[in-house]
Structures are given as C-alpha cells and as structure tokens.
Design an enzyme around this catalytic site. Structure first.
Site, PDB file in Angstrom:
ATOM      1  N   ASP A   1      -6.830   1.029   2.869  1.00 50.87           N
ATOM      2  CA  ASP A   1      -7.626   0.062   2.119  1.00 50.87           C
ATOM      3  C   ASP A   1      -7.162  -1.293   3.226  1.00 50.87           C
ATOM      4  O   ASP A   1      -7.843  -2.079   3.203  1.00 50.87           O
ATOM      5  CB  ASP A   1      -7.316  -0.340   0.778  1.00 50.87           C
TER       6      ASP A   1
ATOM      7  N   LEU B   1     -10.335  -0.844  -3.626  1.00 49.56           N
ATOM      8  CA  LEU B   1     -10.137  -1.571  -2.376  1.00 49.56           C
ATOM      9  C   LEU B   1      -9.223  -2.847  -2.603  1.00 49.56           C
ATOM     10  O   LEU B   1      -9.647  -3.766  -2.749  1.00 49.56           O
ATOM     11  CB  LEU B   1     -11.389  -2.066  -1.832  1.00 49.56           C
ATOM     12  N   HIS B   2      -7.872  -2.349  -2.956  1.00 45.70           N
ATOM     13  CA  HIS B   2      -6.931  -3.294  -2.966  1.00 45.70           C
ATOM     14  C   HIS B   2      -6.868  -4.522  -1.883  1.00 45.70           C
ATOM     15  O   HIS B   2      -7.108  -5.537  -2.200  1.00 45.70           O
ATOM     16  CB  HIS B   2      -5.535  -2.553  -3.056  1.00 45.70           C
ATOM     17  N   ASP B   3      -6.541  -4.108  -0.740  1.00 45.02           N
ATOM     18  CA  ASP B   3      -6.230  -5.348   0.612  1.00 45.02           C
ATOM     19  C   ASP B   3      -7.323  -5.805   0.496  1.00 45.02           C
ATOM     20  O   ASP B   3      -7.655  -6.940   1.036  1.00 45.02           O
ATOM     21  CB  ASP B   3      -5.481  -4.541   1.429  1.00 45.02           C
TER      22      ASP B   3
ATOM     23  N   THR C   1      -7.973  -5.964  -8.178  1.00 45.99           N
ATOM     24  CA  THR C   1      -8.205  -4.649  -7.123  1.00 45.99           C
ATOM     25  C   THR C   1      -8.634  -3.586  -7.942  1.00 45.99           C
ATOM     26  O   THR C   1      -9.426  -2.836  -7.314  1.00 45.99           O
ATOM     27  CB  THR C   1      -6.876  -4.329  -6.138  1.00 45.99           C
TER      28      THR C   1
END
Length: 311
Positions: free
Chosen positions: A13, A240-242, A194
């Site tokens: 991510d 998709l955290h980042d 997220t």
C-alpha cells in the site's frame, strides 16, 4: 502544489501511495523519499522504494535510507501481511538506482533547514522513527514543517496489530508520541478511514484495464495482501491504507474528520501504541490532530485509477 518528502516502509500500500504521488506532479512535488524499518527491515524498505521509483520511471527521485529500528524498542515487522520482501505479488526487477549516501534523518533536517518555513510537508506512511529522530536532533526544524499527513492510529476501528493499536504507531510509540506532541499541524488517516477504501473485484477490473506495467504491479499487490484482510475482517478486499495520505494531498475535500486531541499510549502493556482520540471532546486537552473519520470511496478510486493510468 505541495512540496513533500515521503517517509515510508514499503509495503504494497505504501508503493501505491508513492505511485499516486509520482503520477500527480501538478499537485505533489516529491523532493525525496526517506525509508524506515517497519513492514519489513530497512534494507528491504529501501530497496522497495527504489523499485517503485523505477516502476514509475522516476529515477530522478532521490531515496534515502533512514532508521533501522525504533527509538526504544525491538523492531516488529509485518511479513505476515506483506510477504517476505514487503512487495509480494509483483515480480519487479532489481533496481538500477542507488540509495543516496546521506542518512534519511540528515536529509530531513537539511531540507527543512534550507527551505522557507512552512513550505515542506511530511507524508509519513510507516512508523514515525525518522521524523522523531530528526525532531530530537534538530528541534529548530519543528516549526518549519508545513504539515504532517500520516497514516496511523485508529479510534472506532481500534487495532490491527494488537486489540487497541494500529501497526505504524505500535512499532514505535515513543516516536509517535514525540511527533503528536510536537505542535506541528497533523492530519491523521487512521484505520477508520483506510478500512473504507477497499479494492473490490470491480476496482481490480478497472485497474487491470489500464494494461500497463504499473497497473499489473498494483493488481498483483492488492490480490496478494487482500487475503489477510479478507481472513481477518471478512472485508470485501484489500484496504489501501497509505494511498489515503497522498489522495488527501490531491483531493482533501473527499475526506472528513474532527480536530481533536490525540495522545499516544507508551506505558501500558495492555494498550501500548493506542491513539487515544478525544473524539467526543470529553476532556480539556487541547486539540492537536485533524483525525479523519470518513472518505468518499468512489471519488478516491476514481482519482487513483485516473492517476495510475498516467503511468
């Protein structure tokens, strides 16, 4: 346009977050990438950052290796999520780029010293060790930072590495405590946000249609690490955290949250690394973080797929 340094521990991510930034030069000027130990050890996070830059055909981006361990603790990594290299799911060639000789912390200090106050944003996608170390070594740079936009923490979603802690904060809670108490304007993308941007099969199809090396890598990455979240949370796909960090740089209006006080637990063995967010403002602690709670997932993916198509 924002002038940014991306501080990262790639991670699939993280890689997508970097690609989104590099695909958006009219919005984001990436002046360098610093790497930190987190998802995998430092030698791999540094290598992964080089590979991602080359995938995006951006060999001009300088990459600096930073801290190889937390300030006070033994490193905890996440190969169980990201695979042995951190970028499992796509077979990327060995990088031809080289790391810069300068340590990542020294680069952070130099850039913040040399640029006018309030013109450099730090985008942090991993543990906050590099940032806290820079602040400790050169406290005069703290007030020069325009903003820190970070992926880390949780409130309603509690924890993903312990019952109460999110991974990035848990790996180096002392570093997070330094950063959160620094007085720098902070925007936090916690798990509450997220976990609302999930790569569903329909999104994977949209990514696949792009038909580029970049899109195939992103597709492979999300298919690899979605198994963890499907098993753990019964979620519809990989979060998709980042990329929420870089999406915020480009389209801040698709996120919403509250300006509240957030403290980092560094003492309790039970809740170590917890982001104690005063979401309901029940204390008299001064607000210090724009703590996001919601995102328009449709607009997020429209942005991501459009920008990936540029690469």
């Amino acid at each position: 346009m924002r002038k940014v340094i991306i501080d990262t521990d790639p991670g699939q991510d993280d890689a997508v977050a970097i690609l989104l930034a590099l695909a958006s030069p009219e919005d984001v000027d990436v002046i360098g990438i610093t790497t930190v130990a987190g998802n995998v050890p430092l030698d791999l996070t540094a290598r992964n950052a080089l590979q991602v830059c080359e995938l995006a055909k951006r060999k001009d981006i300088p990459v600096f290796a930073g801290c190889d361990r937390p300030l006070m603790r033994t490193l905890i990594t996440a190969e169980h999520v990201h695979g042995k290299t951190g970028l499992a799911g796509a077979d990327l060639p060995d990088p031809s780029m080289s790391l810069q000789d300068t340590h990542g912390v020294d680069f952070l200090i130099q850039v913040l010293t040399d640029n006018p106050t309030g013109t450099v944003t730090l985008c942090t996608l991993g543990p906050l060790t590099n940032i806290a170390t820079a602040f400790n070594q050169a406290p005069e740079i703290i007030n020069r930072v325009q903003e820190i936009i970070l992926m880390g923490g949780a409130y309603f979603e509690v924890g993903n590495i312990t019952p109460t802690a999110e991974f990035n904060i848990f790996v180096d809670p002392e570093a997070a405590n330094i950063v959160f108490r620094s007085g720098v304007p902070i925007v936090a993308m916690p798990l509450d946000v997220t976990h609302k941007v999930l790569v569903t099969p329909n999104h994977q199809q949209d990514i696949s249609v792009i038909g580029s090396d970049v899109s195939q890598a992103v597709l492979g990455w999300t298919k690899f690490y979605e198994r963890f979240d499907r098993d753990k949370y019964s979620s519809a796909g990989a979060p998709l955290h980042d990329p929420c960090v870089t999406a915020y740089l480009i389209r801040p209006e698709i996120f919403s949250g509250r300006f509240v006080n957030v403290e980092i637990e560094t003492q309790s063995s039970l809740t170590l690394g917890m982001t104690v967010a005063d979401w309901w403002r029940v204390t008299d602690r001064e607000p210090n973080v724009q703590f996001m709670g919601n995102v328009d997932s449709d607009k997020f993916f429209a942005l991501l797929i459009d920008r990936l198509g540029r690469l």
